[in-house]
Design a protein around this motif. Sequence first.
Motif, PDB file in Angstrom:
ATOM      1  N   GLY A 196      40.125  25.044  71.994  1.00  0.00           N
ATOM      2  CA  GLY A 196      38.677  25.247  71.934  1.00  0.00           C
ATOM      3  C   GLY A 196      38.170  26.442  72.724  1.00  0.00           C
ATOM      4  N   THR A 197      39.079  27.269  73.265  1.00  0.00           N
ATOM      5  CA  THR A 197      38.614  28.386  74.113  1.00  0.00           C
ATOM      6  C   THR A 197      37.998  29.511  73.291  1.00  0.00           C
ATOM      7  OG1 THR A 197      40.771  29.506  74.122  1.00  0.00           O
ATOM      8  CG2 THR A 197      40.368  27.888  75.872  1.00  0.00           C
ATOM      9  N   ASP A 198      38.217  29.512  71.991  1.00  0.00           N
ATOM     10  CA  ASP A 198      37.527  30.463  71.111  1.00  0.00           C
ATOM     11  C   ASP A 198      36.425  29.742  70.326  1.00  0.00           C
ATOM     12  OD1 ASP A 198      37.231  33.062  69.850  1.00  0.00           O
ATOM     13  OD2 ASP A 198      38.076  32.167  68.048  1.00  0.00           O
ATOM     14  N   SER A 240      43.742  39.532  69.160  1.00  0.00           N
ATOM     15  CA  SER A 240      44.725  38.623  69.754  1.00  0.00           C
ATOM     16  C   SER A 240      45.929  39.423  70.250  1.00  0.00           C
ATOM     17  CB  SER A 240      45.185  37.612  68.699  1.00  0.00           C
ATOM     18  OG  SER A 240      46.543  37.273  68.894  1.00  0.00           O
ATOM     19  N   ASP A 241      46.451  39.028  71.401  1.00  0.00           N
ATOM     20  CA  ASP A 241      47.637  39.710  71.932  1.00  0.00           C
ATOM     21  C   ASP A 241      48.920  39.317  71.215  1.00  0.00           C
ATOM     22  OD1 ASP A 241      46.792  41.390  74.231  1.00  0.00           O
ATOM     23  OD2 ASP A 241      45.887  39.517  74.878  1.00  0.00           O
ATOM     24  N   LEU A 242      48.986  38.081  70.728  1.00  0.00           N
ATOM     25  CA  LEU A 242      50.246  37.659  70.095  1.00  0.00           C
ATOM     26  C   LEU A 242      50.364  38.118  68.638  1.00  0.00           C
ATOM     27  CD1 LEU A 242      50.664  34.102  71.637  1.00  0.00           C
ATOM     28  CD2 LEU A 242      52.300  35.984  71.828  1.00  0.00           C
ATOM     29  N   GLY A 272      44.267  27.051  75.988  1.00  0.00           N
ATOM     30  CA  GLY A 272      44.452  27.829  74.758  1.00  0.00           C
ATOM     31  C   GLY A 272      45.862  27.675  74.211  1.00  0.00           C
ATOM     32  N   THR A 273      45.979  27.703  72.888  1.00  0.00           N
ATOM     33  CA  THR A 273      47.266  27.469  72.237  1.00  0.00           C
ATOM     34  C   THR A 273      47.721  28.714  71.479  1.00  0.00           C
ATOM     35  OG1 THR A 273      46.213  26.730  70.201  1.00  0.00           O
ATOM     36  CG2 THR A 273      46.655  25.034  71.887  1.00  0.00           C
ATOM     37  N   ILE A 274      49.004  28.693  71.122  1.00  0.00           N
ATOM     38  CA  ILE A 274      49.544  29.812  70.333  1.00  0.00           C
ATOM     39  C   ILE A 274      48.888  29.834  68.951  1.00  0.00           C
ATOM     40  CG2 ILE A 274      51.584  28.439  69.627  1.00  0.00           C
ATOM     41  CD1 ILE A 274      53.157  31.099  69.587  1.00  0.00           C
ATOM     42  N   GLN A 323      36.135  21.910  60.709  1.00  0.00           N
ATOM     43  CA  GLN A 323      36.958  22.976  61.286  1.00  0.00           C
ATOM     44  C   GLN A 323      37.943  22.353  62.269  1.00  0.00           C
ATOM     45  OE1 GLN A 323      34.701  26.402  62.388  1.00  0.00           O
ATOM     46  NE2 GLN A 323      36.474  27.528  63.131  1.00  0.00           N
ATOM     47  N   PHE A 324      39.183  22.865  62.250  1.00  0.00           N
ATOM     48  CA  PHE A 324      40.170  22.402  63.227  1.00  0.00           C
ATOM     49  C   PHE A 324      39.858  23.019  64.579  1.00  0.00           C
ATOM     50  CE2 PHE A 324      42.849  22.218  59.271  1.00  0.00           C
ATOM     51  CZ  PHE A 324      43.008  20.843  59.254  1.00  0.00           C
ATOM     52  N   VAL A 325      40.224  22.306  65.657  1.00  0.00           N
ATOM     53  CA  VAL A 325      40.142  22.882  66.997  1.00  0.00           C
ATOM     54  C   VAL A 325      41.418  22.539  67.745  1.00  0.00           C
ATOM     55  CG1 VAL A 325      39.015  20.901  68.156  1.00  0.00           C
ATOM     56  CG2 VAL A 325      38.653  23.223  69.011  1.00  0.00           C
TER      57      VAL A 325
HETATM   58  C1  LIG Z   1      37.104  34.641  78.795  1.00  0.00           C
HETATM   59  C2  LIG Z   1      38.101  34.676  77.669  1.00  0.00           C
HETATM   60  C3  LIG Z   1      39.100  35.625  77.689  1.00  0.00           C
HETATM   61  C4  LIG Z   1      40.023  35.699  76.639  1.00  0.00           C
HETATM   62  N1  LIG Z   1      40.996  36.670  76.682  1.00  0.00           N
HETATM   63  C5  LIG Z   1      41.876  36.772  75.660  1.00  0.00           C
HETATM   64  C6  LIG Z   1      42.879  37.793  75.672  1.00  0.00           C
HETATM   65  O1  LIG Z   1      42.986  38.579  76.602  1.00  0.00           O
HETATM   66  N2  LIG Z   1      43.720  37.866  74.604  1.00  0.00           N
HETATM   67  C7  LIG Z   1      43.642  37.011  73.557  1.00  0.00           C
HETATM   68  O2  LIG Z   1      44.457  37.149  72.639  1.00  0.00           O
HETATM   69  N3  LIG Z   1      42.718  36.022  73.525  1.00  0.00           N
HETATM   70  C8  LIG Z   1      41.845  35.882  74.551  1.00  0.00           C
HETATM   71  N4  LIG Z   1      40.897  34.882  74.529  1.00  0.00           N
HETATM   72  C9  LIG Z   1      40.763  34.019  73.349  1.00  0.00           C
HETATM   73  C10 LIG Z   1      41.404  32.611  73.449  1.00  0.00           C
HETATM   74  O3  LIG Z   1      41.287  32.058  74.717  1.00  0.00           O
HETATM   75  C11 LIG Z   1      42.874  32.631  73.082  1.00  0.00           C
HETATM   76  O4  LIG Z   1      43.088  33.452  71.952  1.00  0.00           O
HETATM   77  C12 LIG Z   1      43.445  31.228  72.811  1.00  0.00           C
HETATM   78  O5  LIG Z   1      44.828  31.344  72.555  1.00  0.00           O
HETATM   79  C13 LIG Z   1      42.799  30.529  71.627  1.00  0.00           C
HETATM   80  O6  LIG Z   1      43.471  29.290  71.462  1.00  0.00           O
HETATM   81  P1  LIG Z   1      42.681  27.910  71.342  1.00  0.00           P
HETATM   82  O7  LIG Z   1      43.702  26.850  71.178  1.00  0.00           O
HETATM   83  O8  LIG Z   1      41.729  27.737  72.487  1.00  0.00           O
HETATM   84  O9  LIG Z   1      41.870  28.182  70.007  1.00  0.00           O
HETATM   85  P2  LIG Z   1      40.643  27.339  69.395  1.00  0.00           P
HETATM   86  O10 LIG Z   1      39.388  27.832  70.008  1.00  0.00           O
HETATM   87  O11 LIG Z   1      40.905  25.894  69.459  1.00  0.00           O
HETATM   88  O12 LIG Z   1      40.748  27.802  67.875  1.00  0.00           O
HETATM   89  C14 LIG Z   1      40.644  29.148  67.494  1.00  0.00           C
HETATM   90  C15 LIG Z   1      40.578  29.201  65.958  1.00  0.00           C
HETATM   91  O13 LIG Z   1      41.785  28.731  65.410  1.00  0.00           O
HETATM   92  C16 LIG Z   1      41.545  27.594  64.568  1.00  0.00           C
HETATM   93  N5  LIG Z   1      42.691  26.696  64.790  1.00  0.00           N
HETATM   94  C17 LIG Z   1      43.230  26.353  65.994  1.00  0.00           C
HETATM   95  N6  LIG Z   1      44.360  25.671  65.795  1.00  0.00           N
HETATM   96  C18 LIG Z   1      44.530  25.544  64.458  1.00  0.00           C
HETATM   97  C19 LIG Z   1      45.539  24.958  63.632  1.00  0.00           C
HETATM   98  N7  LIG Z   1      46.624  24.347  64.148  1.00  0.00           N
HETATM   99  N8  LIG Z   1      45.412  25.065  62.280  1.00  0.00           N
HETATM  100  C20 LIG Z   1      44.335  25.691  61.730  1.00  0.00           C
HETATM  101  N9  LIG Z   1      43.361  26.248  62.471  1.00  0.00           N
HETATM  102  C21 LIG Z   1      43.466  26.188  63.811  1.00  0.00           C
HETATM  103  C22 LIG Z   1      40.207  27.053  64.980  1.00  0.00           C
HETATM  104  O14 LIG Z   1      39.555  26.397  63.910  1.00  0.00           O
HETATM  105  C23 LIG Z   1      39.489  28.328  65.384  1.00  0.00           C
HETATM  106  O15 LIG Z   1      38.998  28.973  64.229  1.00  0.00           O
HETATM  107  C24 LIG Z   1      39.966  34.772  75.572  1.00  0.00           C
HETATM  108  C25 LIG Z   1      38.956  33.802  75.574  1.00  0.00           C
HETATM  109  C26 LIG Z   1      38.033  33.753  76.598  1.00  0.00           C
HETATM  110  C27 LIG Z   1      36.974  32.678  76.575  1.00  0.00           C
END
Ligand SMILES: Cc1cc2nc3c(=O)[nH]c(=O)nc-3n(C[C@H](O)[C@H](O)[C@H](O)COP(=O)(O)OP(=O)(O)OC[C@H]3O[C@@H](n4cnc5c(N)ncnc54)[C@H](O)[C@@H]3O)c2cc1C
Length: 325
Positions: free
Chosen positions: A34-36, A162-164, A111-113, A29-31
């Motif tokens: 990692g916040t999700d 997701s908000d976006l 967290g990323t877009i 799995q890609f990360v």
């Molecule tokens: C306490 C808390 C509050 C939050 N509140 C919100 C909120 O209000 N609104 C909201 O929208 N989100 C919220 N989130 C969720 C999260 O933090 C965000 O959505 C964040 O943008 C996820 O990005 P990430 O890079 O950390 O994702 P990751 O955890 O790295 O990945 C998320 C998923 O995407 C996949 N992935 C990531 N990048 C790629 C890529 N380039 N290609 C293919 N697959 C990929 C991963 O395999 C995984 O399945 C919250 C999380 C927490 C812990």
Amino acid sequence: MRLPKFEYRTPQTIAEAVKIMADVGPEGQFVAGGTDLYPNMKRRQQMPKTVISVMRLAELNQITGDGSNGIRIGASVTLTEICENEIIKRDYPVVAYAAHTISTPLLRNMGTIGGNLLLDTRCNYYDQNYEWRKGINFCLKKDGDVCWVAPGSSKCWAVQSSDLVPVMVAIGAKLRFASTLGERVIDAAGLYNDDGIEYLHKRPDELLVSIELPPTNGWRASYQKLRRRGAFDFPVLGVAAYIQSHGGVVSDAKIVLGGIAPSPVEIKEAGTTLIGKPLDSNQIHAAAEAAYIKARPLDNTDFVYQWRKQMARQYTLRALKDIQT
Ligand SMILES: Cc1cc2nc3c(=O)[nH]c(=O)nc-3n(C[C@H](O)[C@H](O)[C@H](O)COP(=O)(O)OP(=O)(O)OC[C@H]3O[C@@H](n4cnc5c(N)ncnc54)[C@H](O)[C@@H]3O)c2cc1C
Ligand code: SF4
């Protein structure tokens, strides 16, 4: 809660990343930030044996272009960068604003877009630790065979949160994916599937490379988010409104609701109500009524679902009035 053991890979190029994914198959799995993914792994909801970081892929960290020609945002650009980027703030304020409403400053730094657009779906019966879920004999989405939201249903109703996502669907963003089979570009609207388990029309081996926003040739958009705590909380209703006008008359309009179903929901009736007329108070109220009538929030997130349905009217009003002023 502790993370399970896994192998962590840090490819430096897109070709290397997709090759590793092809080699490890369904165990990978890609990360990104990692916040999700990492909280999901701690709760034993997702259990990849190999985790492939996308944070060192140069192309995924870039923002190029502007509102005149359209902008390309790499999938690994952090939410903080989206909020602070001068071109995005100037030309795509709705994107900067929606990103700003996501979680907390610390989480937006990580967290990323891309991760946000591919976020796992959420449900009161699923977003719990392993022992809690074991106590109810799990559920259809992971390890169980019953949906506790709709026990007679063979489908999972976990909610796209997701908000976006609603913003990207409303403004017509395009998403670029890569795999060992090549590249493909799809409309954001085509990515989401109305099923809480199979919530993406995407193969697990496909890497999200970038998000392409259309030129800002006169359209305006607004995002309004309903949540319990203003400081941070997932959306339990998000309304994205998009309006294109010519000579004071609306030529295109979209109202997209997030946080109420497994996929974002475009309320076509609301858009149709607005097209061909000026964006005045009567039309705004008619569109908000259409959003209220069609909104069917599910009863598996915060707040009473009947009240969230009422709020679909109010938040559509807010979004359209925001565009009007
Ligand atoms: C306490 C808390 C509050 C939050 N509140 C919100 C909120 O209000 N609104 C909201 O929208 N989100 C919220 N989130 C969720 C999260 O933090 C965000 O959505 C964040 O943008 C996820 O990005 P990430 O890079 O950390 O994702 P990751 O955890 O790295 O990945 C998320 C998923 O995407 C996949 N992935 C990531 N990048 C790629 C890529 N380039 N290609 C293919 N697959 C990929 C991963 O395999 C995984 O399945 C919250 C999380 C927490 C812990
Ligand atoms: S909607 Fe049903 S199957 Fe899906 S996560 Fe919730 S309880 Fe589980």
